[in-house]
Write an enzyme that holds these catalytic residues in place. Structure first.
Site, mmCIF file in Angstrom:
data_model
loop_
_atom_site.group_PDB
_atom_site.id
_atom_site.type_symbol
_atom_site.label_atom_id
_atom_site.label_comp_id
_atom_site.label_asym_id
_atom_site.label_seq_id
_atom_site.Cartn_x
_atom_site.Cartn_y
_atom_site.Cartn_z
ATOM 1 N N LYS A 111 4.593 24.012 -12.084
ATOM 2 C CA LYS A 111 3.759 22.814 -11.932
ATOM 3 C C LYS A 111 3.457 22.572 -10.458
ATOM 4 C CE LYS A 111 2.707 18.188 -13.101
ATOM 5 N NZ LYS A 111 3.011 16.988 -13.858
ATOM 6 N N GLU A 120 -6.677 17.052 -9.457
ATOM 7 C CA GLU A 120 -7.252 17.532 -10.715
ATOM 8 C C GLU A 120 -8.767 17.667 -10.672
ATOM 9 O OE1 GLU A 120 -5.122 16.194 -14.272
ATOM 10 O OE2 GLU A 120 -7.068 16.022 -15.237
ATOM 11 N N GLU A 154 6.586 20.664 -23.165
ATOM 12 C CA GLU A 154 5.936 20.936 -21.867
ATOM 13 C C GLU A 154 6.379 22.308 -21.343
ATOM 14 O OE1 GLU A 154 3.554 19.084 -20.914
ATOM 15 O OE2 GLU A 154 3.922 16.994 -21.483
ATOM 16 N N HIS A 176 -3.038 13.133 -26.659
ATOM 17 C CA HIS A 176 -3.319 11.734 -26.301
ATOM 18 C C HIS A 176 -4.005 11.005 -27.452
ATOM 19 C CE1 HIS A 176 -3.082 12.715 -21.719
ATOM 20 N NE2 HIS A 176 -1.909 12.608 -22.301
ATOM 21 N N ASN A 205 -3.380 20.278 -18.814
ATOM 22 C CA ASN A 205 -3.710 19.423 -19.965
ATOM 23 C C ASN A 205 -3.828 20.221 -21.257
ATOM 24 O OD1 ASN A 205 -3.857 17.095 -18.417
ATOM 25 N ND2 ASN A 205 -5.967 17.559 -17.816
ATOM 26 N N ARG A 212 0.830 -1.227 0.000
ATOM 27 C CA ARG A 212 0.000 0.000 0.000
ATOM 28 C C ARG A 212 0.855 1.263 0.000
ATOM 29 N NH1 ARG A 212 -3.383 -3.087 3.492
ATOM 30 N NH2 ARG A 212 -5.115 -3.881 2.245
ATOM 31 N N LYS A 251 1.403 12.057 -10.324
ATOM 32 C CA LYS A 251 0.610 11.179 -11.202
ATOM 33 C C LYS A 251 1.475 10.000 -11.608
ATOM 34 C CE LYS A 251 -2.807 14.089 -13.457
ATOM 35 N NZ LYS A 251 -3.263 14.596 -14.760
ATOM 36 N N HIS A 289 5.750 11.820 -26.728
ATOM 37 C CA HIS A 289 4.754 12.617 -26.009
ATOM 38 C C HIS A 289 4.893 14.108 -26.337
ATOM 39 C CE1 HIS A 289 1.865 13.474 -22.880
ATOM 40 N NE2 HIS A 289 2.708 14.324 -22.307
ATOM 41 N N HIS A 316 -3.177 18.581 -24.453
ATOM 42 C CA HIS A 316 -3.002 17.150 -24.186
ATOM 43 C C HIS A 316 -4.161 16.272 -24.657
ATOM 44 C CE1 HIS A 316 0.520 18.400 -22.066
ATOM 45 N NE2 HIS A 316 0.775 17.191 -21.611
ATOM 46 N N ARG A 329 -5.850 22.135 -11.869
ATOM 47 C CA ARG A 329 -4.807 21.292 -12.466
ATOM 48 C C ARG A 329 -5.119 20.934 -13.921
ATOM 49 N NH1 ARG A 329 -1.403 16.317 -9.577
ATOM 50 N NH2 ARG A 329 -0.166 15.866 -11.424
HETATM 51 N N1 LIG Z 1 3.153 11.816 -14.515
HETATM 52 C C1 LIG Z 1 2.983 12.959 -15.153
HETATM 53 O O1 LIG Z 1 2.492 13.954 -14.590
HETATM 54 C C2 LIG Z 1 3.401 13.064 -16.588
HETATM 55 C C3 LIG Z 1 3.493 14.313 -17.210
HETATM 56 C C4 LIG Z 1 3.964 14.386 -18.531
HETATM 57 C C5 LIG Z 1 4.311 13.224 -19.197
HETATM 58 N N2 LIG Z 1 4.190 12.019 -18.560
HETATM 59 C C6 LIG Z 1 4.576 10.787 -19.240
HETATM 60 O O2 LIG Z 1 5.975 10.818 -19.456
HETATM 61 C C7 LIG Z 1 6.266 9.927 -20.526
HETATM 62 C C8 LIG Z 1 7.307 10.541 -21.437
HETATM 63 O O3 LIG Z 1 8.469 10.768 -20.691
HETATM 64 P P1 LIG Z 1 9.863 11.033 -21.428
HETATM 65 O O4 LIG Z 1 9.632 11.954 -22.523
HETATM 66 O O5 LIG Z 1 10.834 11.374 -20.373
HETATM 67 O O6 LIG Z 1 10.160 9.643 -22.139
HETATM 68 P P2 LIG Z 1 11.039 8.365 -21.765
HETATM 69 O O7 LIG Z 1 10.967 8.078 -20.334
HETATM 70 O O8 LIG Z 1 10.614 7.309 -22.719
HETATM 71 O O9 LIG Z 1 12.526 8.820 -22.129
HETATM 72 C C9 LIG Z 1 12.824 9.179 -23.450
HETATM 73 C C10 LIG Z 1 14.053 8.473 -23.972
HETATM 74 O O10 LIG Z 1 15.206 9.015 -23.351
HETATM 75 C C11 LIG Z 1 16.043 7.958 -22.866
HETATM 76 N N3 LIG Z 1 16.781 8.555 -21.762
HETATM 77 C C12 LIG Z 1 16.333 8.847 -20.522
HETATM 78 N N4 LIG Z 1 17.247 9.554 -19.867
HETATM 79 C C13 LIG Z 1 18.319 9.692 -20.669
HETATM 80 C C14 LIG Z 1 19.563 10.351 -20.559
HETATM 81 N N5 LIG Z 1 19.866 11.096 -19.501
HETATM 82 N N6 LIG Z 1 20.436 10.268 -21.585
HETATM 83 C C15 LIG Z 1 20.111 9.593 -22.724
HETATM 84 N N7 LIG Z 1 18.932 8.984 -22.908
HETATM 85 C C16 LIG Z 1 18.037 9.039 -21.896
HETATM 86 C C17 LIG Z 1 15.089 6.846 -22.553
HETATM 87 O O11 LIG Z 1 15.731 5.599 -22.571
HETATM 88 C C18 LIG Z 1 14.086 6.979 -23.690
HETATM 89 O O12 LIG Z 1 14.605 6.330 -24.837
HETATM 90 C C19 LIG Z 1 4.956 9.634 -21.230
HETATM 91 O O13 LIG Z 1 4.533 8.343 -20.927
HETATM 92 C C20 LIG Z 1 3.992 10.632 -20.597
HETATM 93 O O14 LIG Z 1 2.684 10.155 -20.553
HETATM 94 C C21 LIG Z 1 3.749 11.920 -17.284
#
Ligand SMILES: NC(=O)c1ccc[n+]([C@@H]2O[C@H](COP(=O)([O-])OP(=O)(O)OC[C@H]3O[C@@H](n4cnc5c(N)ncnc54)[C@H](O)[C@@H]3O)[C@@H](O)[C@H]2O)c1
Length: 382
Positions: free
Chosen positions: A245, A255, A202, A270, A263, A138, A160, A283, A266, A259
């Site tokens: 943020k 949200e 973003e 999506h 989006n 949990r 999130k 993304h 977004h 919040r």
């Molecule tokens: N939780 C939230 O509030 C929130 C907000 C926005 C986006 N998201 C989510 O985040 C995700 C996208 O995240 P992202 O863009 O970071 O993608 P990701 O985590 O897939 O990373 C992108 C790429 O960068 C590589 N990588 C990571 N760190 C590295 C580094 N320092 N050097 C070289 N390569 C590196 C990874 O292996 C991957 O290939 C989506 O799933 C999206 O829905 C969540």
């Protein structure tokens, strides 16, 4: 003399431990550290309070290649076990299968309610590991170490967590705040250009909804020079965006109102990610396209935005050609299945002007279709 040295040491330690700011949500308040060197991360101070004989590391595949050994060598000073799980790179890892494997890994490797989990990677690893941390016993302590620009300015902040489902993006998940977020901007030195641009979207979102001076900073940082390993790390910009943020999340953790403005772009994004099967567009690319559509739509219903400010960044995006040929009626359909939809009509975040977001219920799909055509034309006309 000794006293002077002690004072210097204490003040250095204090500086090291001093958080840049705190995220204050009703469920938990936690510090955010922004540092430019891995050595400046106060691991010992952060982890000692858990009194645990192990620390779980859940780390993105590429982050492991680049920094895994360095991080382990710093943590080895703590003389405790460091079981590690490597998350395959890519959006497809936000799946039931990966989530189950992590939960199994935690339980088979001696998780206790006080065993901290370090989630090291981009948004994919953060969302996935965060969701696993939220359900095991949990909830076990979670610390985010974001390694992508997107994860630093956005996904690591706000609690999130989640997975994708064939029915849509992030349809399974929880709100689960970490105990701390540690951003080492030095991690970004190995980030490929495509991932910088992914994170830029973003940042532009914060410019659009909260602080249009960010457009100028982005112009200087992204349009006037090319990003590479030698680039100057925009620490101040990262701090500013994460703080925006954090302030929004502090006022609306789950949200129920404010919040939602995060989006912006977004709902369109999506739909794009969903219709392209998540592998043709990242993304940030989807969010950029979505913001163009949202600004165009905003102007069509009374907004007064100079869309060229946002469009000036379009040359940085290298979006796969196949995206242009996605059928717009399918994209509109996918928007109506967005999880944010609570009513029969679609609710979209639009802008009256820069920094002036509002939520609009839309029943007229022709305006949405037109916005899609505009945005898809723009991204394919480069
Ligand atoms: N939780 C939230 O509030 C929130 C907000 C926005 C986006 N998201 C989510 O985040 C995700 C996208 O995240 P992202 O863009 O970071 O993608 P990701 O985590 O897939 O990373 C992108 C790429 O960068 C590589 N990588 C990571 N760190 C590295 C580094 N320092 N050097 C070289 N390569 C590196 C990874 O292996 C991957 O290939 C989506 O799933 C999206 O829905 C969540």
């Amino acid at each position: 003399m000794i006293r002077d040295w002690l004072l210097i040491l204490l003040s250095k330690n204090y500086q090291c431990m001093k958080a840049d700011f705190s995220v204050k949500t009703p469920s938990r308040s936690y510090p955010v550290y922004v540092r430019s060197e891995l050595q400046e991360i106060p691991f010992a101070n952060l982890l000692q309070s858990y009194d645990s004989d192990r620390i779980f590391i859940v780390i993105d595949e590429n982050a492991e290649i680049q920094f895994g050994a360095k991080i382990r060598s710093l943590l080895n000073n703590l003389s405790i076990a460091l079981p590690e799980y490597v998350v395959p790179s890519g959006e497809s890892s936000k799946s039931y299968d990966q989530w189950k494997s992590i939960v199994d890994f935690l339980l088979l490797n001696g998780a206790r309610r006080n065993t901290p989990l370090l989630a090291i990677g981009g948004g994919v690893t953060g969302d996935l590991a965060g969701f696993a941390a939220s359900v095991v016993m949990r909830g076990i302590p979670l610390i985010h170490l974001p390694t992508t620009l997107l994860a630093m300015v956005d996904s690591s902040v706000g609690g999130k967590t989640g997975l994708n489902h064939p029915q849509g993006k992030n349809l399974i998940g929880s709100f689960y705040q970490p105990d701390a977020i540690v951003m080492n901007t030095g991690f970004l030195k190995t980030l490929p250009k495509k991932q910088w641009i992914n994170g830029l979207s973003e940042i532009l979102k914060y410019a659009a909804i909260r602080d249009k001076s960010i457009f100028d900073t982005c112009e200087k940082l992204f349009l006037n020079k090319s990003f590479s390993a030698e680039s100057e790390m925009p620490d101040e910009l990262i701090r500013k965006c994460a703080k925006i943020k954090s302030d929004i999340v502090a006022r609306d953790e789950k949200e129920s109102g404010l919040r939602m403005i995060l989006n912006f772009g977004h709902t369109f994004a999506h739909a794009l990610e969903n219709c392209s099967g998540y592998d043709k567009i990242n993304h940030g690319e989807a969010v950029f396209t979505g913001m163009i559509a949202a600004v165009h739509l905003s102007n069509n219903i009374g907004g007064e935005l100079d869309i060229s400010i946002l469009e000036s960044f379009s040359g940085l995006y290298e979006i796969d050609d196949s995206i242009r040929s996605l059928p717009v009626n399918k994209l509109v359909d996918a928007m109506y299945h967005d999880k944010k939809r609570l009513t029969k009509n679609l609710k979209l975040v639009l802008l009256q002007d820069w920094e002036k977001p509002y939520v609009k219920e839309m029943s007229d799909t022709s305006l949405i279709t037109e916005a899609w055509n505009y945005a898809l034309d723009l991204i394919s006309s480069k």
